[in-house]
Write an enzyme that holds these catalytic residues in place. Structure first.
Site, PDB file in Angstrom:
ATOM      1  N   MET A 304       0.840  -1.202   0.000  1.00  0.00           N
ATOM      2  CA  MET A 304       0.000   0.000   0.000  1.00  0.00           C
ATOM      3  C   MET A 304       0.874   1.250   0.000  1.00  0.00           C
ATOM      4  O   MET A 304       1.773   1.390   0.817  1.00  0.00           O
ATOM      5  CB  MET A 304      -0.925  -0.036   1.224  1.00  0.00           C
ATOM      6  CG  MET A 304      -1.750   1.223   1.421  1.00  0.00           C
ATOM      7  SD  MET A 304      -2.921   1.460   0.049  1.00  0.00           S
ATOM      8  CE  MET A 304      -3.050   3.253   0.043  1.00  0.00           C
ATOM      9  N   HIS A 338       6.083  -0.132  -8.241  1.00  0.00           N
ATOM     10  CA  HIS A 338       4.669   0.222  -8.379  1.00  0.00           C
ATOM     11  C   HIS A 338       4.248   1.184  -7.256  1.00  0.00           C
ATOM     12  O   HIS A 338       3.622   2.217  -7.512  1.00  0.00           O
ATOM     13  CB  HIS A 338       3.840  -1.068  -8.360  1.00  0.00           C
ATOM     14  CG  HIS A 338       2.360  -0.863  -8.365  1.00  0.00           C
ATOM     15  ND1 HIS A 338       1.574  -1.147  -9.451  1.00  0.00           N
ATOM     16  CD2 HIS A 338       1.502  -0.401  -7.414  1.00  0.00           C
ATOM     17  CE1 HIS A 338       0.319  -0.877  -9.174  1.00  0.00           C
ATOM     18  NE2 HIS A 338       0.244  -0.416  -7.946  1.00  0.00           N
ATOM     19  N   GLU A 339       4.597   0.858  -6.041  1.00  0.00           N
ATOM     20  CA  GLU A 339       4.168   1.718  -4.920  1.00  0.00           C
ATOM     21  C   GLU A 339       4.877   3.066  -4.955  1.00  0.00           C
ATOM     22  O   GLU A 339       4.288   4.097  -4.618  1.00  0.00           O
ATOM     23  CB  GLU A 339       4.403   1.027  -3.574  1.00  0.00           C
ATOM     24  CG  GLU A 339       3.705  -0.329  -3.400  1.00  0.00           C
ATOM     25  CD  GLU A 339       2.233  -0.334  -3.766  1.00  0.00           C
ATOM     26  OE1 GLU A 339       1.582   0.726  -3.703  1.00  0.00           O
ATOM     27  OE2 GLU A 339       1.719  -1.423  -4.132  1.00  0.00           O
TER      28      GLU A 339
HETATM   29  N1  BES Z   1      -3.275   0.832  -3.821  1.00  0.00           N
HETATM   30  C1  BES Z   1      -2.981  -0.557  -3.891  1.00  0.00           C
HETATM   31  C2  BES Z   1      -3.275  -1.289  -2.618  1.00  0.00           C
HETATM   32  C3  BES Z   1      -4.719  -1.616  -2.383  1.00  0.00           C
HETATM   33  C4  BES Z   1      -5.308  -2.644  -3.076  1.00  0.00           C
HETATM   34  C5  BES Z   1      -5.455  -0.947  -1.436  1.00  0.00           C
HETATM   35  C6  BES Z   1      -6.627  -2.952  -2.839  1.00  0.00           C
HETATM   36  C7  BES Z   1      -6.768  -1.232  -1.205  1.00  0.00           C
HETATM   37  C8  BES Z   1      -7.362  -2.262  -1.904  1.00  0.00           C
HETATM   38  C9  BES Z   1      -1.494  -0.776  -4.192  1.00  0.00           C
HETATM   39  O1  BES Z   1      -0.864   0.244  -4.881  1.00  0.00           O
HETATM   40  C10 BES Z   1      -1.415  -1.975  -5.080  1.00  0.00           C
HETATM   41  O2  BES Z   1      -1.767  -1.874  -6.218  1.00  0.00           O
HETATM   42  N2  BES Z   1      -0.990  -3.102  -4.540  1.00  0.00           N
HETATM   43  C11 BES Z   1      -0.936  -4.335  -5.278  1.00  0.00           C
HETATM   44  C12 BES Z   1       0.469  -4.787  -5.472  1.00  0.00           C
HETATM   45  C13 BES Z   1       1.092  -4.123  -6.630  1.00  0.00           C
HETATM   46  C14 BES Z   1       2.524  -4.560  -6.767  1.00  0.00           C
HETATM   47  C15 BES Z   1       0.357  -4.372  -7.901  1.00  0.00           C
HETATM   48  C16 BES Z   1      -1.654  -5.380  -4.469  1.00  0.00           C
HETATM   49  O3  BES Z   1      -1.846  -5.176  -3.282  1.00  0.00           O
HETATM   50  O4  BES Z   1      -1.993  -6.398  -5.058  1.00  0.00           O
HETATM   51 ZN    ZN Z   2      -1.270   0.359  -6.897  1.00  0.00          ZN
END
Ligand code: BES
Ligand code: ZN
Length: 928
Positions: A304, A338-339
């Site tokens: 996150m 990504h983050e």
């Molecule tokens: N913003 C998301 C995290 C998130 C996901 C928050 C769902 C609330 C609900 C974060 O940037 C993200 O995309 N995380 C991915 C991993 C990323 C490497 C693609 C995840 O958690 O799968």
């Molecule tokens: Zn994301």
């Protein structure tokens, strides 16, 4: 960890400026717009003993329209007191009322807050450190000495800031946050910003505590605020971006619970280099004074992007760099990138409302891959992108139950549903297509000026298009309309071709129609015309030069240089940059297959992957024959590229998974085909890994052994069993990390009643060993499902509900393992469906609030199955058939959050069922 969504009417734009507040006309659950927050002062006292926290919040608000009620978001908080101050007059709320459905609290005051005034809303409250991985939650772990310990951390996206303090919890309502935490003096307390003051004192319980005050944040959205408090250790480095001119060195710190921080060195280094990359790419300095990465033992998503305080699952951040798999490193590098991309794209500039979530996620996915490609060019990640994102996008978006990228969401419950392959993979693929069409610099310049105009503000998709139009001189909004506002993508059909001998050109007539994975397109479903950038490569252009065209009508022609010669060929969509599938004439498919077989290298890696995946998709849709797919695999017999081999492996596993109820002739035929590709590679590469193996050699060896095992190569299985014996006997080096899981799966799936218990226990012990790295732990847990013995399967299923053994965050792993790794799918899949139905109440209670985990478990339990009766079974379950009225209502309410995933599951089961029925005879004939 991504989710699925629910679609309604897309909304173009939302109120600019002050954002979503008050725009209730579109049915969104949002706060009234008469008060707008500007600054928060948050004070929290978490407790790692009672797991409740006391807090106060003072919010400066600007009054737009006079009112005597203050409405805030609040969930699971007990409010003790609320006041509002205007000038030097303070009034107490005369009434406090909650709307639990809308997650709002309303304070009513005797006197009006006058329009144009500034007021301060002050609230005292108590909250809960829950175990649901949302809000300000509790996470548990066992420390190095074997003691049970806890920490508390936050996860606010999308709508859980309101569980930590009453707030205007909408992305457009940006404000500054000045936070203070009171914590036991020996613990580390973290926030988005650095500490500015720490005072030590003894609290009323006689405990030594410290009050840690953090610097004020810039303007930001509530979902990005974060806290972590625990017994942590850290390592740090400094990133030194070369541009823009005002970029300063940034301290990067990585935190873990005690004992794990040495596993953070790889990620820390990636983070520092990624900071440099993005600062330069976006041409905008990282806006905060520090950047932290923290591994949290219990974590619902994968990671996150909290501004300046990014949180991760252990597995997404930590590894022993010298003793892990190539793919684990790639995943970590990608997750960090990504983050960090979000620190600019998402945090500095934020979507106005969740319907534009894809702006955050699709873009971060695209530039995340871009950064990894920059840091590790030798990994050739853009070809990996085709398997990992592009094909995912085409798969989900080929369903009738898919949804447009731009999709409205009305309530907190619906937001969670759109974290899916459409927002991420289709979003990233569409941006990659545009980047490819415009060229890297034009695209980058548009993004840079977009960030400049909107930093510390909010946007809608059209704002990005406007900047890209300015940088390119093209009307991007019109070009992109079909891609973001409509469901699906086109199938480009080659209708005819004419060779002009004198000009040495070929003119090809193309048409476009919507591609549906299950086929059966009706005219009513085929109303969209996409703007499609089409590239053509030929034997003349080779692997580098391509001719570029655009198809903007239902049909059109393209002309490119060509000559007829012995090795002549032409094909479309070089490098899989365009988000579409292609249907060539049968004649051309034969010719391409032939060229592939005799001169594999003539085609780019992306082209090879695409031939195969297009052929399989056309077969699924009833527009092509499975023999084409099988012949293509045969033609690729000499393939040496890892990413192409991976796509062959995916195809073979997909076939085994779909045809699992068919005759031995069919199953053995598919396996024999798999062995013909992969067993010779095992013979060449062997089982020993060397220091000098490159990134791909390591992975090809692992993949070849894995597929040979899955295709029942008894020699490979015997070798793995023998090495497993040595490994269990203490010779760790007998199984390199790259083949450890493969060996586990192999020995479990081939276990006899005599060996089952010992093998199961040995793999389980690896899972339970605290010294096992996170990735290896995950994988061991997943492959336990390869065991045949029903006694052990029962044991495994029972274990999934025991939090002492399996964290809720990991519960999907053994279920997915049973569905995909067990050698007896015909037996295991019905059992899994029964388990899911019988345990739904428990599963629901555990994952009600969580990150698509419910959807994952649903899919793992149901969606691998094939057959009409499965469709009926799921429909009955979801609608509560046979239950009383009250239970039906409850079932419908409980499944609302995974409704789209259910529909998608049903659709893909139906599609697989008809594929099997259609191709059964062909396969029998082919393999006999
Ligand atoms: N913003 C998301 C995290 C998130 C996901 C928050 C769902 C609330 C609900 C974060 O940037 C993200 O995309 N995380 C991915 C991993 C990323 C490497 C693609 C995840 O958690 O799968
Ligand atoms: Zn994301």
């Amino acid at each position: 960890m991504r989710k699925v969504h629910s679609a309604t009417q897309p909304t173009d734009s939302l109120a600019g400026g002050l954002g979503g507040a008050g725009q209730s006309g579109n049915g969104r659950d949002i706060l009234p717009g008469n008060l707008v927050p500007t600054a928060y002062n948050v004070w929290l006292t978490p407790s790692l003993v009672s797991f409740t926290f006391d807090g106060t919040v003072a919010i400066d608000v600007a009054c737009i329209e006079s009112t005597n009620v203050v409405v805030l978001n609040s969930k699971n908080l007990t409010i003790h007191k609320a006041e509002v101050t205007v000038g030097d007059v303070t009034q107490f709320a005369s009434d406090i009322s909650f709307n639990t459905d809308k997650e709002q609290v309303t304070f009513t005051f005797a006197d009006q807050i006058p329009a144009g005034s500034s007021a301060s809303v002050y609230v005292e409250f108590t909250g809960i450190h829950n175990e649901q991985m949302a809000g300000f939650y509790k996470s548990s772990y066992t420390d190095e000495a074997g003691n049970k310990k806890n920490l508390v951390a936050t996860q606010f996206e999308a709508t859980d800031c309101r569980q930590a303090f009453p707030s205007y919890d909408e992305p457009a309502l940006k404000a500054t946050f000045e936070c203070t935490l009171v914590v036991p003096e020996e613990l580390t307390a973290l926030n988005n910003m650095p500490e500015v003051a720490t005072t030590f004192f003894t609290n009323t319980d006689g405990k030594k505590v410290k009050e840690v005050k953090f610097a004020r944040t810039p303007l930001m959205s509530t979902y990005l605020v974060a806290f972590v408090v625990g017994d942590l250790e850290s390592i740090e480095t400094v990133a030194t971006p070369k541009s823009p001119e005002n970029a300063e060195p940034i301290t990067i710190r990585l935190f873990t619970v005690k004992g794990l921080v040495s596993q953070g060195t790889f990620a820390l280094d990636v983070a520092a280099r990624t900071h440099q990359f993005f600062s330069e790419y976006f041409n905008e300095a990282f806006p905060l004074p520090k950047s932290d990465l923290v591994a949290i033992p219990d974590f619902g998503a994968g990671a996150m992007e909290n501004w300046g305080l990014v949180t991760y699952r252990n597995v997404a951040l930590l590894c022993e760099a010298e003793n892990t798999t190539a793919s684990a490193k790639k995943e970590i590098a990608y997750t960090v990138a990504h983050e960090l991309a979000h620190q600019w794209f998402g945090n500095l500039v934020t979507m106005s409302w969740w319907n534009d979530l894809w702006l955050n996620e699709g873009f971060a996915t695209f530039v995340g891959w871009l950064a990894v490609d920059f840091l590790f060019p030798e990994w050739e990640v853009w070809t990996n992108f085709i398997n990992a994102e592009f094909n995912q996008a085409l798969q989900l978006d080929g369903l009738r139950s898919s949804h447009p990228i731009d999709v409205d969401v009305k309530s907190a419950a619906e937001v969670g549903e759109i974290f899916d392959a459409i927002s991420y993979s289709k979003g990233a693929s569409v941006i990659r297509m545009l980047n490819g069409y415009l060229g890297r610099d034009v695209f980058m310049n548009g993004v840079r000026s977009y960030l400049q105009e909107f930093k510390y503000k909010n946007t809608v998709t059209a704002d990005l298009w406007r900047h890209l139009s300015a940088s390119s001189g093209k009307d991007i909004s019109t070009l992109m309309h079909g891609w973001t506002k409509e469901t699906g993508y086109p199938l480009i059909t080659v209708e005819s071709q004419t060779y002009d001998e004198s000009a040495n050109t070929l003119t090809v007539t193309l048409s476009q129609s919507r591609f549906l994975s299950a086929g059966g397109l009706t005219p009513e479903e085929d109303t969209v015309t996409w703007w499609v950038p089409v590239t053509a490569s030929t034997h003349l252009t080779g692997k580098t030069g391509v001719s570029k065209h655009v198809l903007h009508d239902k049909a059109g022609t393209i002309t490119f240089p060509y000559n007829i010669s012995e090795n002549a060929f032409w094909k479309l969509n070089f490098g899989a940059e365009g988000l579409y599938r292609v249907k060539y004439s049968d004649e051309q498919v034969k010719q391409i297959s032939h060229t592939l077989e005799v001169r594999t290298e003539t085609f780019s890696v992306g082209d090879r992957i695409l031939f195969l995946s297009d052929a399989m998709a056309l077969t699924n849709a009833g527009l092509g024959s499975i023999t084409t797919v099988l012949n293509l695999i045969k033609a690729l017999f000499n393939e040496t590229n890892f990413n192409v081999l991976e796509s062959i492996a995916n195809t073979i596993q997909g076939l085994l998974s779909s045809f699992y109820l068919e005759s031995e002739t069919v199953l053995e035929g598919i396996k024999a085909l798999g062995r013909s590709v992969f067993s010779p590679k095992v013979a060449t590469l062997g089982y020993e890994f060397s220091e000098s193996d490159d990134y791909f050699t390591q992975q090809i060896r692992g993949l070849a052994i894995s597929l040979a095992d899955r295709c029942s190569d008894v020699n490979v299985q015997a070798e793995l069993a023998s090495r497993f014996g040595d490994f269990v006997g203490g010779k760790i080096t007998a199984l390199h990390p790259e083949i450890r899981t493969v060996a586990f799966r192999s020995v479990l799936s081939t276990a006899t009643p005599e060996t089952a218990d010992a093998r199961f226990s040995a793999v389980f012990a690896v899972y339970m060993d605290p010294a096992t790295q996170a990735e290896a732990k995950d994988e061991a847990l997943r492959v336990l499902g390869a065991i045949r013995s029903s006694e052990h399967i029962d044991k495994l299923l029972a274990m999934t509900f025991d939090p002492e053994i399996i964290r809720s965050q990991d519960m999907y792993a053994p279920i997915a393992g049973l569905a995909t790794s067990n050698p007896d799918p015909a037996i295991i899949r019905p059992l899994l469906r029964e388990w899911f139905r019988n345990n739904w109440d428990k599963i629901y209670a555990k994952f009600e609030s969580g990150f698509g985990l419910l959807g994952y478990i649903f899919s793992a339990s149901f969606s691998t199955s094939v057959g009409e009766e499965v469709v009926k079974e799921i429909e009955d379950w979801a609608s509560g058939a046979g239950l009383d009225e009250e239970a039906v209502a409850r079932r419908v309410k409980e499944t609302a959050g995974i409704r789209r995933r259910i529909d998608q599951g049903l659709e893909s089961i139906k599609s697989k069922t008809s594929l099997v029925a259609r191709e059964r005879e062909t396969l029998v004939a082919y393999f006999t």
